[in-house]
Design a protein around this motif. Structure first.
Motif, short mmCIF file in Angstrom:
data_model
loop_
_atom_site.label_atom_id
_atom_site.label_comp_id
_atom_site.label_asym_id
_atom_site.label_seq_id
_atom_site.Cartn_x
_atom_site.Cartn_y
_atom_site.Cartn_z
N VAL A 313 25.47 31.51 22.17
CA VAL A 313 26.48 32.52 22.49
C VAL A 313 27.61 31.85 23.27
CG1 VAL A 313 24.79 34.39 22.53
CG2 VAL A 313 25.38 33.23 24.66
N THR A 314 28.76 32.49 23.26
CA THR A 314 29.93 31.99 23.97
C THR A 314 30.23 32.91 25.15
OG1 THR A 314 30.86 31.16 21.89
CG2 THR A 314 32.36 31.34 23.76
N VAL A 315 30.13 32.39 26.37
CA VAL A 315 30.39 33.15 27.58
C VAL A 315 31.74 32.70 28.14
CG1 VAL A 315 29.62 33.70 29.92
CG2 VAL A 315 27.94 33.38 28.08
N ILE A 316 32.66 33.63 28.34
CA ILE A 316 34.00 33.29 28.83
C ILE A 316 34.31 34.12 30.07
CG2 ILE A 316 36.44 33.09 28.27
CD1 ILE A 316 35.68 33.08 25.33
N ASP A 317 34.57 33.45 31.17
CA ASP A 317 34.94 34.11 32.42
C ASP A 317 36.43 34.45 32.35
OD1 ASP A 317 35.82 34.70 35.02
OD2 ASP A 317 34.27 33.45 35.92
N ILE A 318 36.76 35.75 32.36
CA ILE A 318 38.16 36.18 32.28
C ILE A 318 38.64 36.77 33.61
CG2 ILE A 318 38.05 36.58 29.80
CD1 ILE A 318 37.94 39.62 30.43
N SER A 319 37.93 36.45 34.70
CA SER A 319 38.27 37.07 35.98
C SER A 319 39.62 36.61 36.52
CB SER A 319 37.17 36.81 37.02
OG SER A 319 36.91 35.43 37.16
N SER A 320 40.23 35.56 35.95
CA SER A 320 41.57 35.16 36.38
C SER A 320 42.65 36.06 35.80
CB SER A 320 41.85 33.71 35.99
OG SER A 320 41.84 33.56 34.58
N LEU A 321 42.30 36.88 34.82
CA LEU A 321 43.26 37.83 34.28
C LEU A 321 43.48 38.97 35.27
CD1 LEU A 321 42.07 38.15 30.56
CD2 LEU A 321 43.88 36.70 31.48
N GLU A 322 44.68 39.48 35.32
CA GLU A 322 44.99 40.58 36.23
C GLU A 322 44.19 41.81 35.85
OE1 GLU A 322 48.87 43.16 37.77
OE2 GLU A 322 49.12 41.43 36.45
N SER A 323 43.57 42.45 36.85
CA SER A 323 42.78 43.65 36.59
C SER A 323 43.70 44.87 36.50
CB SER A 323 41.76 43.87 37.70
OG SER A 323 40.98 45.01 37.45
N VAL A 324 43.32 45.81 35.63
CA VAL A 324 44.14 47.01 35.47
C VAL A 324 43.74 48.12 36.42
CG1 VAL A 324 44.62 46.47 33.06
CG2 VAL A 324 42.67 47.93 33.62
N ASP A 325 42.60 47.96 37.13
CA ASP A 325 42.19 48.96 38.10
C ASP A 325 41.29 48.31 39.15
OD1 ASP A 325 39.57 48.79 37.06
OD2 ASP A 325 39.92 50.41 35.65
N ALA A 326 40.85 49.13 40.11
CA ALA A 326 40.09 48.60 41.25
C ALA A 326 38.68 48.16 40.88
CB ALA A 326 40.02 49.64 42.36
N THR A 327 38.17 48.57 39.72
CA THR A 327 36.79 48.23 39.36
C THR A 327 36.65 46.83 38.79
OG1 THR A 327 36.92 49.02 37.06
CG2 THR A 327 36.41 50.66 38.77
N ASN A 328 37.76 46.22 38.32
CA ASN A 328 37.71 44.93 37.63
C ASN A 328 36.84 44.97 36.38
OD1 ASN A 328 39.30 43.86 39.71
ND2 ASN A 328 37.49 43.24 40.89
N HIS A 329 36.66 46.16 35.83
CA HIS A 329 35.75 46.35 34.70
C HIS A 329 36.50 46.49 33.37
CE1 HIS A 329 31.91 47.45 32.92
NE2 HIS A 329 32.35 48.63 32.54
N ASN A 330 37.82 46.63 33.45
CA ASN A 330 38.59 46.97 32.25
C ASN A 330 39.70 45.97 31.95
OD1 ASN A 330 37.14 49.47 31.86
ND2 ASN A 330 38.28 50.28 33.61
N ARG A 331 39.45 44.71 32.24
CA ARG A 331 40.48 43.70 32.01
C ARG A 331 40.88 43.61 30.54
NH1 ARG A 331 37.85 40.87 36.58
NH2 ARG A 331 39.49 40.40 38.10
N PHE A 332 40.00 43.99 29.66
CA PHE A 332 40.31 43.89 28.23
C PHE A 332 41.37 44.90 27.81
CE2 PHE A 332 37.53 47.50 28.08
CZ PHE A 332 37.86 48.19 26.93
N PHE A 333 41.68 45.92 28.65
CA PHE A 333 42.72 46.89 28.30
C PHE A 333 44.05 46.19 28.02
CE2 PHE A 333 40.95 50.87 30.71
CZ PHE A 333 39.87 50.88 29.85
N ASP A 334 44.38 45.17 28.86
CA ASP A 334 45.64 44.44 28.67
C ASP A 334 45.42 43.39 27.60
OD1 ASP A 334 48.10 43.29 28.79
OD2 ASP A 334 48.13 43.05 30.96
N VAL A 335 45.35 43.85 26.37
CA VAL A 335 44.94 42.99 25.27
C VAL A 335 45.99 41.93 24.97
CG1 VAL A 335 45.85 44.45 23.42
CG2 VAL A 335 43.82 43.08 23.01
N LYS A 336 47.26 42.18 25.29
CA LYS A 336 48.29 41.17 25.06
C LYS A 336 48.06 39.96 25.95
CE LYS A 336 52.20 43.63 23.07
NZ LYS A 336 53.64 43.98 23.20
N GLN A 337 47.80 40.23 27.24
CA GLN A 337 47.52 39.14 28.17
C GLN A 337 46.25 38.40 27.75
OE1 GLN A 337 46.88 38.50 33.00
NE2 GLN A 337 46.31 40.44 32.08
N LEU A 338 45.24 39.16 27.37
CA LEU A 338 43.96 38.57 26.97
C LEU A 338 44.13 37.71 25.73
CD1 LEU A 338 40.90 38.35 27.34
CD2 LEU A 338 40.67 40.47 26.03
#
Length: 380
Positions: A313-338
């Motif tokens: 499997v491929t595990v990718i840490d994306i925590s350097s991407l800006e979070s869209v809310d306080a939970t840090n659970h929805n970083r994939f929402f900003d799909v352009k940045q991702l």
């Protein structure tokens, strides 16, 4: 996979902060939560929207009324099918869903709006998939605490922000869309695994080609259970045609290992987007008696890298991407940045690499020599 747990005091404090932040975020989100009235077809008149996304839906939710596309939290034995045309307002901002203000009717000039819809059946859906042979299906499996209309409009947002060239299909399971309903949602997700497995098999065979699956949070649990079901049913040919991406999967690490033992190595490695600072998964960990969640794995941990290679499997840490809310659970929402970051070429290696990697969003590089090409999100 086995990992070193962090200390009990650190875990307790982090969990307390996470619960507070998650509750605050959830309460504010619920205040603006869209009702089923947003699924009504809006007359456009002379207005011609610049962009309308055609979305297909498959759901294990029951219909509120026969022949209508309003769906409840009640489980149904046979999936329901529908299609929607959703217009995107000219004021749309990436990662956002522009909802009508409370008490105001949907206005396609300022809001996401349903401008067409139809009731489908299984043959009708598969016929639509076959007709769009050049646009491979992309199945979105939502997570915990979603109602149907939220998941529909989230898929519309992901589709329009990513310029996705595939055919978007929402698989919606009967989440109760309530913060206290975590356990009930887990049961509803598990209930839906056969329906998702059947859908994936149907679509692979309908088009005789690959199908992408993008799952978030508890939707990751449901997706891996469906993959396991396909393997137990001897449908390895279907598994070989699936490209699976999971964002912040809410799965116990030991359970995930047991699931992978049954599924085996996929022809195209499962891609897992993780964030160790995911506060929502910290809460989930507490509910699971402190178990490590897959979506919060630390890709820098050598044990994670070794386990990822071993299981393919491929595990990718994306925590350097800006979070869209306080939970840090929805970083994939900003799909352009991702997509921009994941699509940055760093070597001649390809999507088939397994292991653990860390994104440097500022430099738009991956800390290990491989390129997760824009194929991940079907960017061209």
């Amino acid at each position: 996979m086995r990992f070193l747990p962090f200390g009990p005091h650190r875990r307790s404090r982090a969990a307390f902060v996470a619960l507070c932040l998650l509750s605050a975020t959830g309460l504010s989100a619920c205040a603006g939560r869209p009702g089923p009235e947003t699924l009504g077809t809006v007359a456009l008149g002379d207005y011609k929207p610049a962009r309308v996304e055609t979305l297909y839906t498959v759901t294990t939710r029951d219909r509120a009324k026969p022949g209508e596309n309003v769906f409840t939290t009640t489980k149904t034995r046979e999936p329901n099918y529908a299609s929607f045309g959703v217009s995107i307002p000219p004021n749309h901002k990436p990662a956002n869903i522009e909802w009508p203000k409370p008490g105001r009717k949907v206005n396609p000039k300022t809001d996401f709006a349903v401008v067409s819809q139809s009731v489908l059946d299984r043959p009708g859906l598969l016929q639509a998939i076959r007709a769009r042979e050049a646009a491979p299906p992309v199945v979105f499996v939502h997570g915990y605490n979603y109602n149907f209309q939220e998941s529909l409009f989230r898929l519309a947002q992901l589709k329009t922000d990513s310029n996705l060239d595939g055919t978007p299909v929402l698989f919606s399971w009967p989440s109760l869309a309530a913060l206290p309903a975590y356990v009930a949602d887990k049961e509803s997700a598990t209930y839906s695994r056969d329906a998702l497995a059947d859908l994936l098999a149907d679509m692979v065979r309908a088009r005789n080609g690959e199908v992408d699956v993008f799952a978030h949070s508890m939707g990751g649990w449901l997706t891996v259970e469906a993959l396991r079901q396909l393997r137990l049913q001897g449908k390895g040919d279907v598994l070989d045609r699936l490209r699976v991406i999971m964002a912040a999967p809410d799965i116990d690490e030991d359970v995930f290992t047991a699931q992978l033992d049954v599924i085996g190595r996929m022809r195209i490695p499962i891609t897992i987007l993780v964030s160790p600072d995911d506060r929502a998964l910290q809460v989930s960990s507490i509910l699971g008696a402190g178990t490590q969640r897959v979506g919060a794995l630390d890709a820098r941990n050598p044990e994670v890298a070794e386990a990822a290679k071993r299981y393919g499997v491929t595990v990718i840490d994306i925590s350097s991407l800006e979070s869209v809310d306080a939970t840090n659970h929805n970083r994939f929402f900003d799909v352009k940045q991702l997509a921009a970051t994941l699509g940055t070429p760093t070597s001649s290696a390809t999507l088939g690499d397994a292991g653990a990697f860390v994104l440097d969003a500022a430099a738009q590089t991956v800390s290990s020599p491989f390129s997760l090409a824009a194929r991940v999100l079907r960017q061209q």
